[in-house]
Scaffold this motif. Structure first.
Motif, PDB file in Angstrom:
ATOM      1  N   GLN A 184      -2.249   1.314 -18.367  1.00 39.16           N
ATOM      2  CA  GLN A 184      -1.967   0.617 -17.115  1.00 39.16           C
ATOM      3  C   GLN A 184      -3.272   0.184 -16.468  1.00 39.16           C
ATOM      4  OE1 GLN A 184       1.143   0.011 -15.592  1.00 39.16           O
ATOM      5  NE2 GLN A 184       1.836   0.579 -17.640  1.00 39.16           N
ATOM      6  N   ARG A 185      -3.297  -1.046 -16.003  1.00 43.59           N
ATOM      7  CA  ARG A 185      -4.472  -1.534 -15.294  1.00 43.59           C
ATOM      8  C   ARG A 185      -4.465  -0.964 -13.882  1.00 43.59           C
ATOM      9  NH1 ARG A 185      -6.493  -7.702 -14.296  1.00 43.59           N
ATOM     10  NH2 ARG A 185      -8.510  -7.079 -13.463  1.00 43.59           N
ATOM     11  N   ILE A 186      -5.608  -0.468 -13.457  1.00 46.73           N
ATOM     12  CA  ILE A 186      -5.752   0.055 -12.101  1.00 46.73           C
ATOM     13  C   ILE A 186      -6.338  -1.060 -11.249  1.00 46.73           C
ATOM     14  CG2 ILE A 186      -6.905   1.738 -10.640  1.00 46.73           C
ATOM     15  CD1 ILE A 186      -6.904   3.641 -12.999  1.00 46.73           C
ATOM     16  N   THR A 187      -5.643  -1.392 -10.197  1.00 49.50           N
ATOM     17  CA  THR A 187      -6.100  -2.456  -9.307  1.00 49.50           C
ATOM     18  C   THR A 187      -6.606  -1.840  -8.010  1.00 49.50           C
ATOM     19  OG1 THR A 187      -3.931  -2.718  -8.292  1.00 49.50           O
ATOM     20  CG2 THR A 187      -4.387  -4.043 -10.268  1.00 49.50           C
ATOM     21  N   ASP A 188      -7.150  -2.678  -7.167  1.00 51.32           N
ATOM     22  CA  ASP A 188      -7.608  -2.224  -5.861  1.00 51.32           C
ATOM     23  C   ASP A 188      -6.463  -2.125  -4.871  1.00 51.32           C
ATOM     24  OD1 ASP A 188     -10.220  -1.965  -6.623  1.00 51.32           O
ATOM     25  OD2 ASP A 188     -10.759  -4.012  -6.071  1.00 51.32           O
ATOM     26  N   ASP A 189      -5.248  -2.195  -5.374  1.00 50.52           N
ATOM     27  CA  ASP A 189      -4.065  -2.123  -4.536  1.00 50.52           C
ATOM     28  C   ASP A 189      -4.033  -0.772  -3.821  1.00 50.52           C
ATOM     29  OD1 ASP A 189      -1.640  -2.513  -3.377  1.00 50.52           O
ATOM     30  OD2 ASP A 189      -0.489  -2.410  -5.238  1.00 50.52           O
ATOM     31  N   ARG A 190      -3.978  -0.797  -2.542  1.00 51.90           N
ATOM     32  CA  ARG A 190      -4.014   0.428  -1.747  1.00 51.90           C
ATOM     33  C   ARG A 190      -2.616   0.973  -1.460  1.00 51.90           C
ATOM     34  NH1 ARG A 190      -9.114   1.385  -1.994  1.00 51.90           N
ATOM     35  NH2 ARG A 190     -10.548  -0.143  -1.207  1.00 51.90           N
ATOM     36  N   ARG A 191      -1.597   0.508  -2.196  1.00 56.38           N
ATOM     37  CA  ARG A 191      -0.224   0.932  -1.931  1.00 56.38           C
ATOM     38  C   ARG A 191       0.229   2.063  -2.837  1.00 56.38           C
ATOM     39  NH1 ARG A 191       2.255  -4.950  -2.095  1.00 56.38           N
ATOM     40  NH2 ARG A 191       1.393  -4.633  -4.141  1.00 56.38           N
ATOM     41  N   TRP A 192      -0.657   2.817  -3.428  1.00 57.78           N
ATOM     42  CA  TRP A 192      -0.283   3.892  -4.331  1.00 57.78           C
ATOM     43  C   TRP A 192       0.519   4.981  -3.630  1.00 57.78           C
ATOM     44  CZ3 TRP A 192      -2.082   8.562  -2.796  1.00 57.78           C
ATOM     45  CH2 TRP A 192      -3.200   8.567  -1.971  1.00 57.78           C
ATOM     46  N   TRP A 193       0.460   5.039  -2.327  1.00 54.15           N
ATOM     47  CA  TRP A 193       1.136   6.084  -1.561  1.00 54.15           C
ATOM     48  C   TRP A 193       2.539   5.671  -1.125  1.00 54.15           C
ATOM     49  CZ3 TRP A 193       2.550   4.143   3.057  1.00 54.15           C
ATOM     50  CH2 TRP A 193       1.862   3.019   3.495  1.00 54.15           C
ATOM     51  N   VAL A 194       2.958   4.424  -1.378  1.00 56.96           N
ATOM     52  CA  VAL A 194       4.251   3.940  -0.885  1.00 56.96           C
ATOM     53  C   VAL A 194       5.417   4.688  -1.537  1.00 56.96           C
ATOM     54  CG1 VAL A 194       5.794   1.935  -0.772  1.00 56.96           C
ATOM     55  CG2 VAL A 194       3.372   1.687  -0.207  1.00 56.96           C
ATOM     56  N   LEU A 195       5.447   4.790  -2.858  1.00 59.50           N
ATOM     57  CA  LEU A 195       6.545   5.483  -3.528  1.00 59.50           C
ATOM     58  C   LEU A 195       6.627   6.945  -3.099  1.00 59.50           C
ATOM     59  CD1 LEU A 195       8.904   5.530  -5.497  1.00 59.50           C
ATOM     60  CD2 LEU A 195       7.244   5.931  -7.343  1.00 59.50           C
ATOM     61  N   PRO A 196       5.515   7.698  -3.081  1.00 57.59           N
ATOM     62  CA  PRO A 196       5.622   9.069  -2.577  1.00 57.59           C
ATOM     63  C   PRO A 196       6.100   9.120  -1.126  1.00 57.59           C
ATOM     64  CG  PRO A 196       3.534   8.776  -3.697  1.00 57.59           C
ATOM     65  CD  PRO A 196       4.176   7.437  -3.622  1.00 57.59           C
TER      66      PRO A 196
END
Length: 187
Positions: free
Chosen positions: A25-37
């Motif tokens: 998986q490509r890691i982006t600078d997307d700061r939304r990693w906390w949305v699903l949790p």
């Protein structure tokens, strides 16, 4: 939400997470990693039965232990995930065998906690599982983003630089590109 819907949500989240973990998986600078949790946590807090009303103190202790297991499993998951930078500067991740062991250990600990709670007569609903899953995903996301931030090239370095290994990860000392072995050898 009903228990059936919770089980479907939990199953879908686990399926997506496992699929994504097994593929690069490509890691982006997307700061939304906390949305699903965050969504999972809100769903768990909305559900009645997060703690057993007949055994509030013991149920809260088991829930706290579940949260700790989730946090530790998530952090272990992030630390056992392989990270590498491609020649174009993009950052990628993929789970390793150690990641599978972390998942297995986390599941075993969760099953042991559930069994111990059942033996004490404590009822645990899907809300507790949703909360523990949220804790695991937030710990994984946070630790993985921290690790990814450590791999960013320092200012002035070329896009191929890798701050964790010093110098250029894909170039020789004279700046020419070197061929790299398969992705599994990249860290």
């Amino acid at each position: 939400m009903s228990g059936v819907v919770n089980v479907l949500v939990i199953g879908a989240v686990i399926a997506v997470v496992v699929f994504r973990q097994c593929s690069a998986q490509r890691i982006t600078d997307d700061r939304r990693w906390w949305v699903l949790p965050g969504i999972l946590l809100v769903l768990s807090l909305r559900e009645p039965g997060l703690v057993d009303p007949r055994h509030v103190a013991l149920s809260a202790a088991v829930l706290g232990a579940e949260m700790v297991v989730g946090l530790v499993t998530g952090a272990g998951w992030a630390w056992t995930t392989r990270l590498w930078r491609e020649a174009d500067g993009s950052l990628w991740s993929k789970g390793t065998r150690a990641t599978a062991f972390v998942w297995t250990g986390g599941l075993a600990l969760r099953a042991a906690l559930y069994g111990a709670a059942a033996l004490m007569g404590i009822h645990q609903g899907t809300a507790a599982l949703l909360a523990a899953l949220a804790a695991m995903l937030v710990a994984r996301g946070g630790a993985l983003m921290w690790r990814a931030g450590q791999m960013r090239p320092a200012s002035g370095d070329s896009v191929r630089g890798d701050s964790m290994h010093g110098g250029s990860a894909y170039g020789g000392s004279d700046g020419r590109a070197m061929s790299r072995p398969a992705w599994k050898d990249r860290v």
